[in-house]
Enzyme design. Sequence first.
Site, mmCIF file in Angstrom:
data_model
loop_
_atom_site.group_PDB
_atom_site.id
_atom_site.type_symbol
_atom_site.label_atom_id
_atom_site.label_comp_id
_atom_site.label_asym_id
_atom_site.label_seq_id
_atom_site.Cartn_x
_atom_site.Cartn_y
_atom_site.Cartn_z
ATOM 1 N N TYR A 158 0.847 -1.210 0.000
ATOM 2 C CA TYR A 158 0.000 0.000 0.000
ATOM 3 C C TYR A 158 0.870 1.242 0.000
ATOM 4 O O TYR A 158 0.693 2.164 -0.816
ATOM 5 C CB TYR A 158 -0.906 -0.031 1.245
ATOM 6 C CG TYR A 158 -1.590 1.287 1.561
ATOM 7 C CD1 TYR A 158 -2.799 1.630 0.942
ATOM 8 C CD2 TYR A 158 -1.052 2.186 2.486
ATOM 9 C CE1 TYR A 158 -3.438 2.840 1.235
ATOM 10 C CE2 TYR A 158 -1.679 3.390 2.781
ATOM 11 C CZ TYR A 158 -2.871 3.711 2.151
ATOM 12 O OH TYR A 158 -3.505 4.910 2.435
ATOM 13 N N LYS A 162 1.298 4.150 -2.825
ATOM 14 C CA LYS A 162 0.974 5.565 -2.562
ATOM 15 C C LYS A 162 2.198 6.450 -2.802
ATOM 16 O O LYS A 162 2.065 7.594 -3.261
ATOM 17 C CB LYS A 162 0.464 5.734 -1.124
ATOM 18 C CG LYS A 162 -0.928 5.148 -0.883
ATOM 19 C CD LYS A 162 -2.028 5.957 -1.574
ATOM 20 C CE LYS A 162 -3.408 5.470 -1.158
ATOM 21 N NZ LYS A 162 -4.500 6.165 -1.848
HETATM 22 N N1 LIG Z 1 -9.530 6.415 6.090
HETATM 23 C C1 LIG Z 1 -8.450 7.115 6.389
HETATM 24 O O1 LIG Z 1 -8.292 7.606 7.530
HETATM 25 C C2 LIG Z 1 -7.383 7.324 5.352
HETATM 26 C C3 LIG Z 1 -6.090 7.669 5.767
HETATM 27 C C4 LIG Z 1 -5.109 7.878 4.795
HETATM 28 C C5 LIG Z 1 -5.417 7.780 3.453
HETATM 29 N N2 LIG Z 1 -6.692 7.441 3.083
HETATM 30 C C6 LIG Z 1 -6.983 7.321 1.650
HETATM 31 O O2 LIG Z 1 -8.265 7.892 1.380
HETATM 32 C C7 LIG Z 1 -8.941 7.148 0.357
HETATM 33 C C8 LIG Z 1 -10.304 6.675 0.856
HETATM 34 O O3 LIG Z 1 -10.093 5.993 2.073
HETATM 35 P P1 LIG Z 1 -11.240 5.115 2.762
HETATM 36 O O4 LIG Z 1 -10.734 4.757 4.115
HETATM 37 O O5 LIG Z 1 -12.559 5.774 2.606
HETATM 38 O O6 LIG Z 1 -11.159 3.823 1.822
HETATM 39 P P2 LIG Z 1 -11.899 2.414 2.024
HETATM 40 O O7 LIG Z 1 -12.947 2.468 3.068
HETATM 41 O O8 LIG Z 1 -10.812 1.400 2.180
HETATM 42 O O9 LIG Z 1 -12.635 2.256 0.642
HETATM 43 C C9 LIG Z 1 -11.921 1.860 -0.446
HETATM 44 C C10 LIG Z 1 -12.635 2.343 -1.673
HETATM 45 O O10 LIG Z 1 -11.892 1.878 -2.794
HETATM 46 C C11 LIG Z 1 -12.747 1.176 -3.666
HETATM 47 N N3 LIG Z 1 -12.048 0.027 -4.246
HETATM 48 C C12 LIG Z 1 -11.290 -0.905 -3.620
HETATM 49 N N4 LIG Z 1 -10.870 -1.834 -4.502
HETATM 50 C C13 LIG Z 1 -11.384 -1.472 -5.715
HETATM 51 C C14 LIG Z 1 -11.315 -2.021 -7.029
HETATM 52 N N5 LIG Z 1 -10.644 -3.157 -7.301
HETATM 53 N N6 LIG Z 1 -11.972 -1.387 -8.019
HETATM 54 C C15 LIG Z 1 -12.661 -0.264 -7.774
HETATM 55 N N7 LIG Z 1 -12.748 0.321 -6.558
HETATM 56 C C16 LIG Z 1 -12.125 -0.284 -5.545
HETATM 57 C C17 LIG Z 1 -13.915 0.695 -2.823
HETATM 58 O O11 LIG Z 1 -15.057 0.574 -3.664
HETATM 59 P P3 LIG Z 1 -16.342 -0.362 -3.297
HETATM 60 O O12 LIG Z 1 -16.631 -0.149 -1.832
HETATM 61 O O13 LIG Z 1 -17.390 0.144 -4.203
HETATM 62 O O14 LIG Z 1 -15.916 -1.779 -3.610
HETATM 63 C C18 LIG Z 1 -14.052 1.801 -1.792
HETATM 64 O O15 LIG Z 1 -14.900 2.806 -2.236
HETATM 65 C C19 LIG Z 1 -7.982 6.021 -0.027
HETATM 66 O O16 LIG Z 1 -7.232 6.411 -1.144
HETATM 67 C C20 LIG Z 1 -7.091 5.873 1.191
HETATM 68 O O17 LIG Z 1 -5.818 5.346 0.886
HETATM 69 C C21 LIG Z 1 -7.671 7.192 3.986
#
Ligand SMILES: NC(=O)c1ccc[n+]([C@@H]2O[C@H](COP(=O)([O-])OP(=O)(O)OC[C@H]3O[C@@H](n4cnc5c(N)ncnc54)[C@H](OP(=O)(O)O)[C@@H]3O)[C@@H](O)[C@H]2O)c1
Length: 249
Positions: A158, A162
């Site tokens: 991951y 990134k």
């Molecule tokens: N949450 C945090 O605190 C945090 C911290 C640092 C960075 N980020 C970044 O912020 C972004 C959103 O984070 P999040 O926590 O909301 O992510 P998440 O809950 O892990 O959700 C992942 C998203 O990616 C999509 N996805 C995964 N595999 C896929 C595939 N093969 N094809 C198409 N779509 C796919 C999923 O779609 P479906 O659900 O429709 O399958 C989902 O909408 C990410 O880039 C993450 O790295 C988040």
Amino acid sequence: MPPTANLAGHVALVTGAGRRLGRAFAEAIAAGGADLAVHYSGSRAGADEVVEAARAAGRRAVSLRADLSTVDEATTLVPRAAEALGEVDWLVNSAAIFEPWTIDDTTPEAWDHHQAVNLRAPFLLSQAFARHRAGRPGAIVNVLDWRALHPGPDHLPYTIAKAGLAALTEALAVALAPAIRVNGLALGAILPPSDAGGSQAVRGVPLGRWARVEEAVDALLFLLAGPGFTTGTILHVDGGRHLVPGTSP
Ligand SMILES: NC(=O)c1ccc[n+]([C@@H]2O[C@H](COP(=O)([O-])OP(=O)(O)OC[C@H]3O[C@@H](n4cnc5c(N)ncnc54)[C@H](OP(=O)(O)O)[C@@H]3O)[C@@H](O)[C@H]2O)c1
């Protein structure tokens, strides 16, 4: 940039917008007045709810399913959005996978899957977006992680994907100028992973708390609709986490 910013006249494609942060990004963009393509893979119900709410507020909105681990579905997503909505001038690459592999247990399959979804797909989407814009103005925001500029041993595939996406952000900021601005949003502890408790991750955060989702959303809107002279910037919204050495929990 307040979430009430006037975004009318723009059309955004947000990947991974059926749940959690991607959904919050999409909802804020629509609330600001922009039309919206809501990408999802498995979260169809969530994506359809976002579309319904956006249409009820007078926006044009569609949901589009694509598995971004495949070249074909990643390559055709922008053209599909453009076919449905006409011009698409904002692309938000938020979809990603986040799995706790280390140097000891990372398999070639896990490695390839992370690179495909978290790095190759944003590249293919950006390439298709640039072709679609054909010199007309646009903006891309790549959603990163504080780990992208400070890679450590945790969540190895991951983190490296990134880090590649951070490098791609800077490369594309030059390659796609002057028409398309490309910026990165490096997030920290915004929402705990859905399969984990959230109490640990806040330990290394100088500001000592989890973010409010609105804080990530405001930063995204700033990068999309704020100063037009900003490109190649990576904005940290992580409570200062990137300044603290050491691996994350
Ligand atoms: N949450 C945090 O605190 C945090 C911290 C640092 C960075 N980020 C970044 O912020 C972004 C959103 O984070 P999040 O926590 O909301 O992510 P998440 O809950 O892990 O959700 C992942 C998203 O990616 C999509 N996805 C995964 N595999 C896929 C595939 N093969 N094809 C198409 N779509 C796919 C999923 O779609 P479906 O659900 O429709 O399958 C989902 O909408 C990410 O880039 C993450 O790295 C988040």
